[in-house]
Write an enzyme that holds these catalytic residues in place. Structure first.
Site, mmCIF file in Angstrom:
data_model
loop_
_atom_site.group_PDB
_atom_site.id
_atom_site.type_symbol
_atom_site.label_atom_id
_atom_site.label_comp_id
_atom_site.label_asym_id
_atom_site.label_seq_id
_atom_site.Cartn_x
_atom_site.Cartn_y
_atom_site.Cartn_z
ATOM 1 N N SER A 24 0.698 4.136 -11.596
ATOM 2 C CA SER A 24 -0.291 3.235 -11.931
ATOM 3 C C SER A 24 0.587 2.339 -12.824
ATOM 4 O O SER A 24 1.855 2.509 -13.419
ATOM 5 C CB SER A 24 -1.073 3.935 -12.896
ATOM 6 O OG SER A 24 -1.878 3.021 -13.683
ATOM 7 N N TYR A 81 -4.157 10.146 -19.142
ATOM 8 C CA TYR A 81 -3.608 9.408 -17.892
ATOM 9 C C TYR A 81 -2.250 8.836 -18.020
ATOM 10 O O TYR A 81 -1.712 8.915 -17.072
ATOM 11 C CB TYR A 81 -4.756 7.997 -17.730
ATOM 12 C CG TYR A 81 -4.781 7.600 -16.511
ATOM 13 C CD1 TYR A 81 -5.267 8.156 -15.361
ATOM 14 C CD2 TYR A 81 -4.217 6.297 -16.258
ATOM 15 C CE1 TYR A 81 -5.114 7.474 -14.140
ATOM 16 C CE2 TYR A 81 -4.193 5.414 -15.124
ATOM 17 C CZ TYR A 81 -4.685 6.175 -14.122
ATOM 18 O OH TYR A 81 -4.799 5.597 -12.947
HETATM 19 N N1 LIG Z 1 -8.241 1.492 -9.339
HETATM 20 C C1 LIG Z 1 -7.542 1.480 -10.395
HETATM 21 O O1 LIG Z 1 -7.597 0.511 -11.176
HETATM 22 C C2 LIG Z 1 -6.343 2.133 -10.258
HETATM 23 C C3 LIG Z 1 -5.012 1.477 -10.772
HETATM 24 C C4 LIG Z 1 -3.975 2.231 -11.060
HETATM 25 C C5 LIG Z 1 -3.712 3.615 -10.225
HETATM 26 N N2 LIG Z 1 -4.874 4.046 -9.701
HETATM 27 C C6 LIG Z 1 -4.571 5.113 -9.059
HETATM 28 O O2 LIG Z 1 -4.980 5.107 -7.716
HETATM 29 C C7 LIG Z 1 -5.220 6.377 -7.048
HETATM 30 C C8 LIG Z 1 -6.576 6.182 -6.266
HETATM 31 O O3 LIG Z 1 -7.761 6.033 -7.113
HETATM 32 P P1 LIG Z 1 -8.701 4.833 -6.691
HETATM 33 O O4 LIG Z 1 -8.525 3.666 -7.740
HETATM 34 O O5 LIG Z 1 -8.883 4.555 -5.366
HETATM 35 O O6 LIG Z 1 -9.985 5.565 -7.268
HETATM 36 P P2 LIG Z 1 -11.117 6.357 -6.340
HETATM 37 O O7 LIG Z 1 -12.229 7.434 -7.237
HETATM 38 O O8 LIG Z 1 -12.087 5.403 -5.803
HETATM 39 O O9 LIG Z 1 -10.551 7.294 -5.543
HETATM 40 C C9 LIG Z 1 -9.966 8.486 -5.653
HETATM 41 C C10 LIG Z 1 -10.191 9.567 -4.617
HETATM 42 O O10 LIG Z 1 -9.317 10.748 -5.209
HETATM 43 C C11 LIG Z 1 -10.090 11.994 -4.682
HETATM 44 N N3 LIG Z 1 -10.117 12.908 -5.566
HETATM 45 C C12 LIG Z 1 -10.494 13.187 -7.005
HETATM 46 N N4 LIG Z 1 -10.029 14.527 -7.202
HETATM 47 C C13 LIG Z 1 -9.382 15.207 -6.150
HETATM 48 C C14 LIG Z 1 -8.681 16.561 -5.923
HETATM 49 N N5 LIG Z 1 -8.735 17.273 -6.889
HETATM 50 N N6 LIG Z 1 -8.312 16.745 -4.884
HETATM 51 C C15 LIG Z 1 -8.238 15.403 -3.640
HETATM 52 N N7 LIG Z 1 -8.863 14.490 -3.826
HETATM 53 C C16 LIG Z 1 -9.500 14.165 -5.034
HETATM 54 C C17 LIG Z 1 -11.782 11.407 -5.015
HETATM 55 O O11 LIG Z 1 -12.700 12.045 -4.437
HETATM 56 C C18 LIG Z 1 -11.603 9.954 -4.243
HETATM 57 O O12 LIG Z 1 -11.911 9.916 -3.208
HETATM 58 C C19 LIG Z 1 -5.288 7.346 -8.130
HETATM 59 O O13 LIG Z 1 -4.310 7.989 -8.232
HETATM 60 C C20 LIG Z 1 -5.377 6.222 -9.561
HETATM 61 O O14 LIG Z 1 -4.960 7.060 -10.569
HETATM 62 C C21 LIG Z 1 -5.917 3.369 -9.603
#
Ligand SMILES: NC(=O)c1ccc[n+]([C@@H]2O[C@H](COP(=O)([O-])OP(=O)(O)OC[C@H]3O[C@@H](n4cnc5c(N)ncnc54)[C@H](O)[C@@H]3O)[C@@H](O)[C@H]2O)c1
Length: 282
Positions: free
Chosen positions: A140, A153
């Site tokens: 991130s 985080y």
């Molecule tokens: N959306 C943002 O603003 C953003 C910014 C920076 C980084 N990220 C990172 O992107 C990645 C994806 O997140 P996203 O934004 O798509 O969110 P999201 O919540 O839409 O997707 C996350 C997915 O991870 C799954 N998950 C949660 N716990 C789990 C576990 N123990 N084992 C397996 N799967 C699990 C959830 O069920 C979900 O399908 C994450 O690592 C998040 O930290 C997101």
């Protein structure tokens, strides 16, 4: 890795958000896609959207044995894995002095140890299979900055950045053809601000001062101007170019520059989100 068609992609967190879009982008390239998530209906929906050969494996990335059995299933079914996305992640909010041990255990278990488990289960197999492969771990912008109210985080994501850098150096030293990238998005409208939906009951206790920080983060995520599909497209472009850092939001780089200058000049750290709206610029 220029040629993706016919190769095998594994996407953790493939049931929602960025993981879903990575899966769709890989399927559109003609890859065989394996989804791994704890959200089974989410994976069913992703599989439906891919319109391609897709395997879905229930897998809690916080559990080493789940990720090991995921790798066994992938190699049984396809004999190889070429592109691993260590992408599953969750977030919590609130000041550091009131974070709970449950916050730390839950977030570090998924965001940091989930990546460790992915590397343990897949990289030795990729080395054995030989040829080109690539590991992308989703950190991130928070993995390069220190955002107030996000210390759990941020610590987890800083860990993913440095782990990926170490892995990159090690694989280059080993003269391996396995590429490494670290994905560092800022705010993207996905389910991340609603992470509590999958939080296990035994780790349910949350930071008592979380609410205002969580509300700010939710708003910032919802207002994110770059879509998960755009993040996925930028990520696959980086894989094809074998590019390590994937910064999807240009303004993040300005904030990193300020942080690095703070370090080098040993001055007081600059808050990258000084007002409630400043984070929207990241
Ligand atoms: N959306 C943002 O603003 C953003 C910014 C920076 C980084 N990220 C990172 O992107 C990645 C994806 O997140 P996203 O934004 O798509 O969110 P999201 O919540 O839409 O997707 C996350 C997915 O991870 C799954 N998950 C949660 N716990 C789990 C576990 N123990 N084992 C397996 N799967 C699990 C959830 O069920 C979900 O399908 C994450 O690592 C998040 O930290 C997101």
């Amino acid at each position: 890795m220029k040629q993706l068609a016919g190769k095998v992609a594994v996407v953790t967190g493939g049931g929602s958000g960025i993981g879903r879009e990575l899966a769709l982008a890989c399927a559109a390239e003609g890859m065989k896609v394996v989804l791994a998530d704890i959200d089974e209906p989410g994976m069913v929906e992703t599989a439906r959207l891919t319109n391609a050969e897709t395997m879905a494996v229930r897998c809690n990335v916080a559990k080493a044995e789940d990720v090991e059995s995921l790798a066994e299933r992938v190699y049984e079914a396809h004999g190889a894995a070429h592109l691993l996305f260590n992408n599953a992640g969750v977030s919590v909010a609130g000041p550091t002095w009131t974070t709970t041990l449950q916050d730390w255990e839950w977030v570090m278990g998924i965001n940091l140890m989930g990546v460790v488990h992915g590397i343990h289960a897949f990289v030795p197999r990729m080395l054995k299979q030989g040829g080109e492969a690539h590991v992308v771990s989703t950190a991130s912008a928070a993995g390069t900055l220190s955002v107030p109210g996000s210390s759990v985080y941020c610590v987890s994501k800083h860990g993913v950045v440095t782990m990926s850098e170490c892995l990159h150096h090690e694989l280059r030293q080993a003269k391996s053809a396995i590429g490494v990238s670290v994905l560092c998005p800022a705010f993207v409208p996905t389910g991340i601000a609603d992470s509590q939906r999958s939080r296990p009951a035994e780790l349910a206790e949350t930071n008592p001062l979380a609410a205002p920080y969580a509300a700010w983060a939710k708003k910032a995520v919802e207002k994110g101007k770059i879509s998960a599909a755009e993040v996925a497209a930028m990520t696959l472009a980086a894989v094809k170019d074998n590019r390590f850092y994937i910064f999807t939001h240009p303004h993040t780089r300005d904030a990193i520059e300020v942080r690095m200058q703070d370090v080098l000049q040993q001055r007081e750290p600059t808050n990258p989100t000084p007002s409630k709206t400043a984070g929207e610029n990241l």
